[in-house]
Design a protein around this motif. Sequence first.
Motif, mmCIF file in Angstrom:
data_model
loop_
_atom_site.group_PDB
_atom_site.id
_atom_site.type_symbol
_atom_site.label_atom_id
_atom_site.label_comp_id
_atom_site.label_asym_id
_atom_site.label_seq_id
_atom_site.Cartn_x
_atom_site.Cartn_y
_atom_site.Cartn_z
ATOM 1 N N VAL A 55 0.833 -1.204 0.000
ATOM 2 C CA VAL A 55 0.000 0.000 0.000
ATOM 3 C C VAL A 55 0.871 1.259 0.000
ATOM 4 O O VAL A 55 0.574 2.241 -0.679
ATOM 5 C CB VAL A 55 -0.976 0.002 1.198
ATOM 6 C CG1 VAL A 55 -1.617 1.368 1.403
ATOM 7 C CG2 VAL A 55 -2.051 -1.069 1.012
ATOM 8 N N LEU A 56 1.951 1.235 0.758
ATOM 9 C CA LEU A 56 2.793 2.421 0.887
ATOM 10 C C LEU A 56 3.736 2.652 -0.299
ATOM 11 O O LEU A 56 4.348 3.719 -0.390
ATOM 12 C CB LEU A 56 3.601 2.355 2.191
ATOM 13 C CG LEU A 56 2.768 2.472 3.477
ATOM 14 C CD1 LEU A 56 3.651 2.314 4.695
ATOM 15 C CD2 LEU A 56 1.985 3.784 3.516
ATOM 16 N N ALA A 82 -3.570 3.012 6.056
ATOM 17 C CA ALA A 82 -5.013 3.239 5.890
ATOM 18 C C ALA A 82 -5.290 4.610 5.283
ATOM 19 O O ALA A 82 -6.245 4.785 4.524
ATOM 20 C CB ALA A 82 -5.729 3.088 7.229
ATOM 21 N N ALA A 83 -4.435 5.580 5.558
ATOM 22 C CA ALA A 83 -4.615 6.934 5.029
ATOM 23 C C ALA A 83 -4.472 6.982 3.511
ATOM 24 O O ALA A 83 -4.974 7.901 2.869
ATOM 25 C CB ALA A 83 -3.615 7.881 5.681
ATOM 26 N N LYS A 84 -3.804 6.000 2.918
ATOM 27 C CA LYS A 84 -3.631 5.960 1.465
ATOM 28 C C LYS A 84 -4.758 5.225 0.749
ATOM 29 O O LYS A 84 -4.831 5.224 -0.465
ATOM 30 C CB LYS A 84 -2.296 5.286 1.117
ATOM 31 C CG LYS A 84 -1.111 6.189 1.439
ATOM 32 C CD LYS A 84 0.125 5.730 0.744
ATOM 33 C CE LYS A 84 -0.067 5.741 -0.746
ATOM 34 N NZ LYS A 84 1.062 5.237 -1.491
ATOM 35 N N VAL A 85 -5.640 4.589 1.514
ATOM 36 C CA VAL A 85 -6.715 3.799 0.915
ATOM 37 C C VAL A 85 -7.884 4.718 0.559
ATOM 38 O O VAL A 85 -8.372 5.479 1.391
ATOM 39 C CB VAL A 85 -7.173 2.679 1.872
ATOM 40 C CG1 VAL A 85 -8.345 1.904 1.271
ATOM 41 C CG2 VAL A 85 -6.011 1.747 2.195
ATOM 42 N N GLN A 86 -8.314 4.647 -0.690
ATOM 43 C CA GLN A 86 -9.467 5.417 -1.164
ATOM 44 C C GLN A 86 -10.763 4.649 -0.927
ATOM 45 O O GLN A 86 -11.812 5.240 -0.681
ATOM 46 C CB GLN A 86 -9.303 5.719 -2.645
ATOM 47 C CG GLN A 86 -10.507 6.374 -3.293
ATOM 48 C CD GLN A 86 -10.264 6.654 -4.753
ATOM 49 O OE1 GLN A 86 -9.267 7.259 -5.122
ATOM 50 N NE2 GLN A 86 -11.180 6.210 -5.607
ATOM 51 N N GLY A 87 -10.695 3.322 -1.025
ATOM 52 C CA GLY A 87 -11.874 2.507 -0.836
ATOM 53 C C GLY A 87 -11.498 1.041 -0.801
ATOM 54 O O GLY A 87 -10.413 0.660 -1.248
ATOM 55 N N LEU A 113 -13.288 2.483 9.694
ATOM 56 C CA LEU A 113 -12.235 2.617 8.685
ATOM 57 C C LEU A 113 -12.284 4.040 8.132
ATOM 58 O O LEU A 113 -13.378 4.588 7.936
ATOM 59 C CB LEU A 113 -12.445 1.589 7.569
ATOM 60 C CG LEU A 113 -12.431 0.122 8.017
ATOM 61 C CD1 LEU A 113 -12.787 -0.798 6.855
ATOM 62 C CD2 LEU A 113 -11.091 -0.250 8.622
ATOM 63 N N PRO A 114 -11.134 4.652 7.854
ATOM 64 C CA PRO A 114 -11.113 6.050 7.416
ATOM 65 C C PRO A 114 -11.313 6.233 5.909
ATOM 66 O O PRO A 114 -10.813 7.187 5.328
ATOM 67 C CB PRO A 114 -9.720 6.513 7.849
ATOM 68 C CG PRO A 114 -8.878 5.300 7.733
ATOM 69 C CD PRO A 114 -9.783 4.144 8.123
ATOM 70 N N TYR A 115 -12.021 5.324 5.274
ATOM 71 C CA TYR A 115 -12.274 5.379 3.844
ATOM 72 C C TYR A 115 -13.574 4.642 3.570
ATOM 73 O O TYR A 115 -14.089 3.909 4.427
ATOM 74 C CB TYR A 115 -11.116 4.745 3.049
ATOM 75 C CG TYR A 115 -10.668 3.404 3.604
ATOM 76 C CD1 TYR A 115 -11.359 2.225 3.312
ATOM 77 C CD2 TYR A 115 -9.563 3.324 4.458
ATOM 78 C CE1 TYR A 115 -10.966 1.020 3.842
ATOM 79 C CE2 TYR A 115 -9.168 2.112 4.990
ATOM 80 C CZ TYR A 115 -9.862 0.968 4.677
ATOM 81 O OH TYR A 115 -9.470 -0.238 5.226
#
Length: 181
Positions: A55-56, A82-87, A113-115
Amino acid sequence: MKQPRIVIVPGWRDSGAGHWQTLWQERMPGAQRVVQDDWASPTRAAWVGALTKLVLQGDEPVVIAAHSLGCIAVAHLPPEAAAKVQGALLAAPADPERRAVLHDFAPVPYAALPYRSIVVASSNDPFCPVRLAGAYARAWGSEFVRMQNAGHINSDSGHGPWALGLALFQSLYSEELLAIS
């Protein structure tokens, strides 16, 4: 805004040739699959570590298609990943407390989840009761899709290319970003 990168996150024992994840990966240019060192005896640190590393990579956002134990690995992502996940499409999440080999993934996180995420579960999944999958969805702030008698939503239950899942996955994108023929 950069085009999101597609990340496929298989579950315990990986996803075989006829599995929807494999079929999608073959048809989605640039899709990347998380590869685990040990598919048979998973550990949370190794699995979440491999997913986090993938992911990173790069600076574009990520859209995830996860299955089974892969869903639980996604829920365990550290905040910077998790901050890089759009969905995320989280299909047939596992219950790590039902199988001793998966126990390292328990307890399952019960935080939002933040997305945007969509949990898809079956009324007769042998690996996770639909009520538990619904509880995951509520805790994670996910949309919840309940399928009737769909088994574990894999090739064994007749879900080869899985058109419904693909439509749900595409809804996590802007329409123009994913064109599959």
